[in-house]
Design a protein around this motif. Structure first.
Motif: not given
Length: 361
Positions: A246, A306, A310-311
């Protein structure tokens, strides 16, 4: 693992985890015997549902519990293993270390400064078992982030690579608050019965600016490894949701810089801060009740989580300690699974999570 250092209540919990029956009324030696690997009652092929472990810390030895977890089920593993240099191995005991006291000596060396050529070998053997199970439960492309002592990093990285991981990088967490470990020879000279008072004084003068070869620690290495992907990166990411990194605004560091392999969580100078600084932790995040020996900043763990998940992802910490990974996961909207052999630490974790999420069980 040396179960003789655990309480009867903890031993019974371990037995229940392994579905060992007939523990009622058993003495501590009997419970210890029932938990030995040679006991046929401990040999189980039971596969746990992740829901049984989700968003809580389970009391128990991590390798044994991971063996009951389904393969390819975890998005990321982030952990700070017990590499205590005076109590190394999977049988370390916090109480025995605490009882030594902060000013204790090991031989003629202060606690944490004892050198033993076998430490590296023992740690490698210990972490090889951990890494093998971590490799199995991680999804292809899943990241394995593991903190280490600089002295033992090579042993840890070798164990991780031998388990099948690809070593992608070494991250360095830089800090300024640490204890100088080099020490003078005055106390050694003073104990030398073969020297006169005058000879001792002369030798002390000769060595007054010379100390043992130990630099002031200012970096903690983090091994960044990944389980090999299946096919192309995009194929793996679509199938498992992991394998890529990310690089959105939430993982930028300092003044909006691309994340690097150097991390700082405190002000160390403008030139470093603007390139490497992760958001600073709050002063109360550890908690005055926290008795853990080495608590990492939540912002540091949150940044790593993070970067590689991913969430909604599930993050495993096999050595949860006092719960920094759990707190970081809750704040970052990830689920967590944790293990620890210390019931006190588990209670601390539960309290810390409750403070940021009052609805947690």
């Amino acid at each position: 693992m040396d179960y003789t250092k655990n309480t009867i209540a903890e031993l019974k919990t371990f037995c229940k985890e392994r579905k060992i029956k007939g523990i009622s009324g058993k003495s501590k030696p009997e419970l210890v015997a029932m938990l030995q690997p040679t006991n046929p009652l401990t040999q189980t092929s039971t596969v746990l549902e992740l829901g049984e472990l989700m968003n809580k810390v389970t009391l128990g030895e991590c390798v044994n519990i991971m063996k009951s977890m389904p393969s390819n089920s975890i998005d990321m593993v982030c952990t700070d293993p017990p590499y205590f240099l005076d109590g190394l191995g999977d049988d370390w005991n916090k109480q025995s270390l605490d009882n030594k006291g902060s000013s204790s000596l090991v031989g003629n060396l202060p606690k944490g400064m004892k050198f033993d050529r076998n430490q590296s070998k023992k740690f490698n053997e210990f972490y090889a078992k951990v890494s093998q199970e971590v490799f199995r439960v991680l999804k292809p492309g899943g990241a394995f982030l593991s903190f280490s002592s600089p002295r033992l990093y090579h042993s840890m990285a070798w164990a991780i690579e031998e388990a099948g991981f690809e070593i992608r990088d070494m991250l360095g967490w830089i800090y300024t608050q640490s204890q100088v470990k080099a020490f003078s020879q005055d106390h050694i000279i003073e104990k030398d019965a073969g020297k006169t008072v005058e000879q001792k004084a002369q030798l002390k003068e000769l060595c007054k600016d010379w100390k043992t070869p130990q630099l002031k620690p200012a970096i903690e290495p983090i091994c960044f490894a990944v389980k090999p992907i299946e096919g192309r990166y995009i194929d793996n990411f679509q199938k498992y949701g992991v394998g890529l990194m990310n690089t959105s605004a939430e993982t930028k560091v300092g003044e909006g810089y691309f994340p690097s392999n150097i991390l700082v969580t405190e002000d160390v100078g403008q030139s470093l801060d603007k390139v490497f600084l992760v958001a600073k932790p709050t002063k109360i995040e550890k908690g005055s009740y926290n008795t853990h020996l080495s608590v990492k900043p939540v912002s540091l763990i949150s940044h790593l989580i993070k970067l590689f998940t991913k969430e909604g992802a599930t993050v495993l910490d096999p050595f949860m300690g006092s719960g920094t990974t759990a707190v970081a996961c809750v704040q970052a909207k990830r689920s967590y699974i944790g293990f620890d052999i210390n019931a006190e630490y588990i209670k601390i974790t539960e309290r810390r999570v409750k403070e940021i999420n009052p609805t947690s069980p």
